[in-house]
Scaffold this active site. Sequence first.
Site, PDB file in Angstrom:
ATOM      1  N   GLU A  22       0.900  -1.386  -0.061  1.00 29.46           N
ATOM      2  CA  GLU A  22       0.036   0.156  -0.305  1.00 29.46           C
ATOM      3  C   GLU A  22       0.738   0.839  -0.012  1.00 29.46           C
ATOM      4  O   GLU A  22       0.614   2.167  -0.564  1.00 29.46           O
ATOM      5  CB  GLU A  22      -0.775  -0.391   1.383  1.00 29.46           C
ATOM      6  CG  GLU A  22      -1.729  -0.673   0.868  1.00 29.46           C
ATOM      7  CD  GLU A  22      -1.550  -2.368   1.905  1.00 29.46           C
ATOM      8  OE1 GLU A  22      -2.410  -2.992   2.867  1.00 29.46           O
ATOM      9  OE2 GLU A  22      -0.153  -2.225   2.203  1.00 29.46           O
ATOM     10  N   CYS A  51      -2.939  -3.061   6.782  1.00 26.30           N
ATOM     11  CA  CYS A  51      -2.574  -3.584   7.996  1.00 26.30           C
ATOM     12  C   CYS A  51      -2.998  -2.160   9.081  1.00 26.30           C
ATOM     13  O   CYS A  51      -3.602  -1.384   8.247  1.00 26.30           O
ATOM     14  CB  CYS A  51      -0.457  -3.413   8.931  1.00 26.30           C
ATOM     15  SG  CYS A  51      -0.235  -2.845   8.050  1.00 26.30           S
TER      16      CYS A  51
END
Length: 139
Positions: A58, A96
């Site tokens: 990401e 996460c």
Amino acid sequence: MTQIDWPALRAAARAAMERAYAPYSGFPVGAAALTDDGRVVTGCNVENASYGLGLCAECGLVSALYGGAAGAARAARPRLVAVVVVDRHGAALMPCGRCRQVLWEHGGPGMLLETVRGVRSMAEVLPDAFGAGDLTDRA
């Protein structure tokens, strides 16, 4: 609003995953996003022998949002509209907590994320998020 082609985003994320550098965990991850100007940007995880210095897919995706060839013709402040993160099998992964915050910063509460439970907004996957408004409201 641009139509979201989720299968195409998954395919782009899987292609990015193929470029991951994951010699320590053996867990390659790819990410792909549709932007508000219609581009698709991708990222993959890049590990480091000093484990804490590894980069999540990401983070690579957000770097691609602003830099490189994909960012050359971008809007002044591009926004993420939809994001897919996948494992080596192409299955959806939940970002996460750190990456949820990074995605929030560049997509906001309405950004859509494909999760293991289906497509969810960032407001759903990161409720009560801390954002830029919190900094100015308390200055």
